[in-house]
Design an enzyme around this catalytic site. Structure first.
Site, PDB file in Angstrom:
ATOM      1  N   HIS A   1     -10.543  -6.600   9.576  1.00  0.00           N
ATOM      2  CA  HIS A   1     -11.021  -6.214   8.715  1.00  0.00           C
ATOM      3  C   HIS A   1     -12.325  -5.704   8.630  1.00  0.00           C
ATOM      4  O   HIS A   1     -13.178  -5.486   7.439  1.00  0.00           O
ATOM      5  CB  HIS A   1     -11.110  -7.212   7.063  1.00  0.00           C
ATOM      6  CG  HIS A   1      -9.759  -7.967   7.203  1.00  0.00           C
ATOM      7  ND1 HIS A   1      -9.468  -8.607   8.108  1.00  0.00           N
ATOM      8  CD2 HIS A   1      -9.498  -7.901   6.704  1.00  0.00           C
ATOM      9  CE1 HIS A   1      -8.543  -9.078   7.698  1.00  0.00           C
ATOM     10  NE2 HIS A   1      -8.403  -8.596   6.513  1.00  0.00           N
TER      11      HIS A   1
ATOM     12  N   GLU B   1       1.172  -0.810  -0.004  1.00  0.00           N
ATOM     13  CA  GLU B   1      -0.199  -0.427  -0.253  1.00  0.00           C
ATOM     14  C   GLU B   1       0.911   1.243  -0.510  1.00  0.00           C
ATOM     15  O   GLU B   1       0.595   1.948  -0.818  1.00  0.00           O
ATOM     16  CB  GLU B   1      -1.376  -0.212   1.182  1.00  0.00           C
ATOM     17  CG  GLU B   1      -2.323  -0.825   0.714  1.00  0.00           C
ATOM     18  CD  GLU B   1      -2.004  -2.463   0.980  1.00  0.00           C
ATOM     19  OE1 GLU B   1      -2.712  -3.639   0.561  1.00  0.00           O
ATOM     20  OE2 GLU B   1      -0.670  -2.722   1.869  1.00  0.00           O
TER      21      GLU B   1
END
Length: 326
Positions: free
Chosen positions: A128, A59
């Protein structure tokens, strides 16, 4: 036109790619796989690998590449799979994208759009299921968007791409399958103003993103009890549209803020503070907040449901606020 939230986002991406050769999409699994949430399905075949770019699992690396492309005159749309993974790119987003215009003395804009999925309610476990958009709303130099409707899912991207500064778009995972009618001519929307999704006179319900459906359901339930609630969809979390928020509170004299983030240090706390600062004497009761229980989001379905803002919890908060006045 019948469509889904997912298809509306895809249509927005397709339009952006067609209208401006500088626009490209990059991120994990956005190409051959079609996106982790099937948003970019078919775009690789339509626009090719130069403009639909699968990235390594880094990322920080691909957000940094997006910043460089934006500085070089491109209009990148960077997809981070979920908000949880954006933590690996915090340095790029906060220390670079958000600050370069200021640190360059106004010489370098960063016209970068970062999209990511946020929120819980889908049994994905504590790692998540975060709702961290309130963290990013703390940062000067960023614009934070949270499309909750088909129209905003379709229209916010193009407006974001026209912004000379970095824009983060948070798409709640529970909304992708939501279906409805979208006007054939749907296009760019005003990202600077909150929307009154339901007018009312008894209490102001303030929310955004994935909690909007629950808030509207609660408002309908309360209407059967004789409580006419006004529902405000913030749409943009930074900068907040104080005019719409305060105008509604000054009309209804009561407010409940619904935020899927945790209560401590949350966006709901900021909104409550601003109401207290600017509309204190309009209030007939203290501002109430409905947030996620202060614990890692559980995996077990019944515990996850209990932890998140629900129709029942929202309605109970409204009854408390209205009952406080008498």
């Amino acid at each position: 036109m019948k469509t889904t939230y997912r298809e509306a986002v895809r249509a927005a991406l397709r339009e952006a790619l067609q209208r401006d050769d500088r626009v490209f999409l990059m991120g994990e699994d956005v190409g051959r796989y079609g996106g982790s949430f099937a948003v970019s399905l078919g775009l690789l075949e339509e626009f090719g690998p130069e403009r639909i770019r699968d990235t390594p699992l880094s990322e920080s690396g691909f957000v940094g590449a997006g910043i460089g492309a934006a500085l070089g005159g491109m209009r990148p749309v960077v997809e981070i799979m979920t908000v949880n993974f954006s933590l690996l790119a915090l340095d790029q987003i906060i220390n670079n994208a958000a600050t370069l215009l200021h640190m360059s003395g106004g010489q370098f804009n960063v016209p970068l759009v970062v999209r990511m999925t946020t929120g819980a309610g889908r049994q994905l476990g504590a790692q998540h299921s975060h709702s961290l958009e309130g963290w990013y709303a703390h940062i000067p130099g960023l614009r934070i968007l949270a499309p909750a409707t088909l129209e905003d899912a379709r229209g916010m991207l193009w407006t974001a791409l026209e912004d000379p500064d970095p824009v983060l778009i948070f798409e709640h995972g529970s909304l992708y399958n939501v279906a409805g009618e979208l006007p054939d001519g749907a296009g760019p929307v005003n990202i600077g103003k909150a929307a009154v999704r339901r007018p009312g006179t008894a209490v102001t319900l303030i929310t955004y993103g994935g909690t909007l459906p629950a808030v509207l359901d609660a408002a309908d339930q309360l209407a059967l009890e004789g409580t006419d609630a006004e529902v405000i969809d913030l749409r943009t979390l930074r900068p907040l549209d104080e005019v719409t928020i305060l105008g509604s509170v000054e009309k209804t004299h009561r407010a409940v803020v619904v935020d899927e983030g945790w209560r401590s240090g949350s966006l709901s706390a900021e909104i409550s503070a601003r109401i207290g600062e600017h509309a204190f004497y309009a209030l007939d009761a203290p501002v109430e907040r409905v947030c996620t229980v202060e614990a890692p989001v559980p995996y077990a379905k019944h515990l996850e449901v209990a932890a998140l803002p629900s129709v029942d919890r929202i309605a109970a908060a409204v009854r408390k606020v209205v009952g406080t006045h008498g």
